[in-house]
Design an enzyme around this catalytic site. Structure first.
Site, PDB file in Angstrom:
ATOM      1  N   HIS A 196       0.868  -1.188   0.000  1.00  0.00           N
ATOM      2  CA  HIS A 196       0.000   0.000   0.000  1.00  0.00           C
ATOM      3  C   HIS A 196       0.895   1.224   0.000  1.00  0.00           C
ATOM      4  O   HIS A 196       1.740   1.396   0.881  1.00  0.00           O
ATOM      5  CB  HIS A 196      -0.916   0.015   1.220  1.00  0.00           C
ATOM      6  N   CYS A 197       0.721   2.085  -0.989  1.00  0.00           N
ATOM      7  CA  CYS A 197       1.571   3.263  -1.145  1.00  0.00           C
ATOM      8  C   CYS A 197       0.796   4.512  -0.736  1.00  0.00           C
ATOM      9  O   CYS A 197      -0.197   4.861  -1.389  1.00  0.00           O
ATOM     10  CB  CYS A 197       2.050   3.385  -2.591  1.00  0.00           C
ATOM     11  N   PRO A 198       1.220   5.223   0.308  1.00  0.00           N
ATOM     12  CA  PRO A 198       0.495   6.434   0.710  1.00  0.00           C
ATOM     13  C   PRO A 198       0.608   7.562  -0.298  1.00  0.00           C
ATOM     14  O   PRO A 198      -0.240   8.449  -0.335  1.00  0.00           O
ATOM     15  CB  PRO A 198       1.171   6.813   2.040  1.00  0.00           C
TER      16      PRO A 198
ATOM     17  N   ASN B 232      -2.105   6.873  -2.460  1.00  0.00           N
ATOM     18  CA  ASN B 232      -3.284   6.653  -1.622  1.00  0.00           C
ATOM     19  C   ASN B 232      -4.063   5.406  -2.032  1.00  0.00           C
ATOM     20  O   ASN B 232      -5.294   5.381  -1.968  1.00  0.00           O
ATOM     21  CB  ASN B 232      -4.206   7.879  -1.643  1.00  0.00           C
ATOM     22  N   CYS B 233      -3.376   4.392  -2.477  1.00  0.00           N
ATOM     23  CA  CYS B 233      -3.989   3.097  -2.769  1.00  0.00           C
ATOM     24  C   CYS B 233      -2.868   2.076  -2.886  1.00  0.00           C
ATOM     25  O   CYS B 233      -1.690   2.413  -2.766  1.00  0.00           O
ATOM     26  CB  CYS B 233      -4.844   3.132  -4.040  1.00  0.00           C
TER      27      CYS B 233
END
Length: 374
Positions: free
Chosen positions: A118-120, A123-124
């Site tokens: 999950h990559c901030p 944001n997904c």
């Protein structure tokens, strides 16, 4: 929980990326206009065109990886053959089975196809559908920021040298005029560009290696545990079922639209559920090694609990949740550190126990269930 693609933009991660792209692009064009004007020479024009191409590619593939999303397993999914469900894990949130290579993301609130992480910043999750877009975004950002870092370093040096040797300056020397505010912004852009080259460049290397081996970061961890389990238990070596050779591995990511993200091409001699069966075996071993503890003191769930100063000074470097505790709460511990434990709340000890929320909590707040209170 999963939101619409456009609502994903309303988050500190994507907004920060857009601000960084804007700042570095502004500083680069502003400095190039004085140091090597594009309208005055062919070299300056080509230089600016190359940078703008990478900046445009960075923005485009960033938005594509964010708006496309990773691809989610349909709610209530189950395999075509009923007997295959024994090889799969059931997701209570999505009310369906986890397809091979999929994992549930608590931040997205869905089971993600071929979940990598999950990559901030987008944001997904990075998964089956947007993996290619994400890697191109990383590559264009790294190359564009490397070019920007070189140019901005030269321009900052020219400004400092121009101020120090203002009396000996000639007309041939490039004139770069900056106010205090633009100089500070240029230094900030230079720092961000260098940070992107180092941090994003390292992530790019990891992602390219992942693509060429057709193995996500989660599957790297599964394979590491598979090797360790077999070394200790003397079991036959585990063969990773999805490595088809680097060319076919890369083609699977580039042509992701041709695959449904559920059934995957396999290496010779491997089965569709080999990896999921290995996951089940690892979870069974993990359950055997786990233990039940009971909380003997309250814990607020804060990341830096004042009532446990040693735990506050050695907080786990992870964004996983913390569990608020009341005295008498039962928890099954699966991971632990010197001052912290990770586990799930349970209704009662035994085979039919019902597990609740999971998270970290201070070791000092609990004791083994069958130990006598001090």
């Amino acid at each position: 929980m999963t939101s619409s693609p456009f609502r994903r933009l309303c988050h500190w991660g994507p907004i920060s990326v857009l601000v960084i792209i804007k700042l570095i692009t502004w500083a680069m064009i502003h400095m190039l206009g004085m140091w090597w004007p594009p309208h005055a020479s062919l070299g300056g024009f080509v230089h600016a065109a190359i940078f703008l191409a990478f900046a445009a590619a960075t923005l485009y593939y960033f938005l594509q990886s964010l708006l496309e999303g990773p691809g989610f397993v349909p709610y209530g999914w189950k395999p075509a053959k009923e007997e295959d469900t024994q090889f799969l894990q059931f997701c209570n949130v999505c009310n369906g089975y986890k397809a091979p290579r999929s994992h549930h993301c608590r931040k997205c609130g869905r089971c993600v196809m071929k979940m990598d992480h999950h990559c901030p910043w987008i944001n997904c999750c990075v998964g089956h559908r947007n993996h290619c877009y994400f890697v191109i975004f990383l590559g264009s950002a790294t190359i564009g920021c490397l070019q920007a870092a070189i140019v901005l370093t030269i321009c900052v040096y020219q400004v400092i040298n121009q101020i120090a040797n203002i009396q000996s300056r000639t007309e041939r020397d490039p004139a770069i005029y900056l106010t205090v505010s633009t100089f500070v912004l240029t230094l900030l852009a230079l720092g961000m560009a260098l940070g992107v080259v180092l941090a994003v460049g390292a992530l790019l290397y990891i992602q390219v290696r992942s693509i060429l081996r057709n193995r996500t970061t989660i599957e790297d961890w599964i394979m590491e545990k598979a090797v360790g389990r077999r070394v200790i238990g003397g079991v036959a070596p585990f063969m990773y079922p999805y490595d088809l050779g680097w060319r076919r591995n890369a083609a699977l990511v580039i042509n992701s639209a041709r695959h449904d993200g559920i059934a995957w091409p396999l290496a010779p001699g491997c089965g569709q559920y080999d990896l999921t069966r290995e996951q089940q075996a690892q979870k069974q071993l993990k359950a055997l090694r786990s233990r039940v503890v009971v909380s003997v003191a309250s814990y607020s769930g804060r990341w830096l609990p004042a009532q446990y100063p040693r735990a506050a000074l050695h907080a786990p470097c992870t964004d996983e949740p913390r569990l608020a505790l009341r005295p008498g709460t039962l928890l099954r511990v699966t991971r632990h550190r010197k001052y912290w434990m990770f586990g799930a709340m349970v209704e009662s000890e035994g085979e039919e126990e019902i597990r609740g929320p999971r998270g970290w909590f201070p070791r000092a707040a609990v004791r083994p269930l069958h130990d006598k209170p001090e």
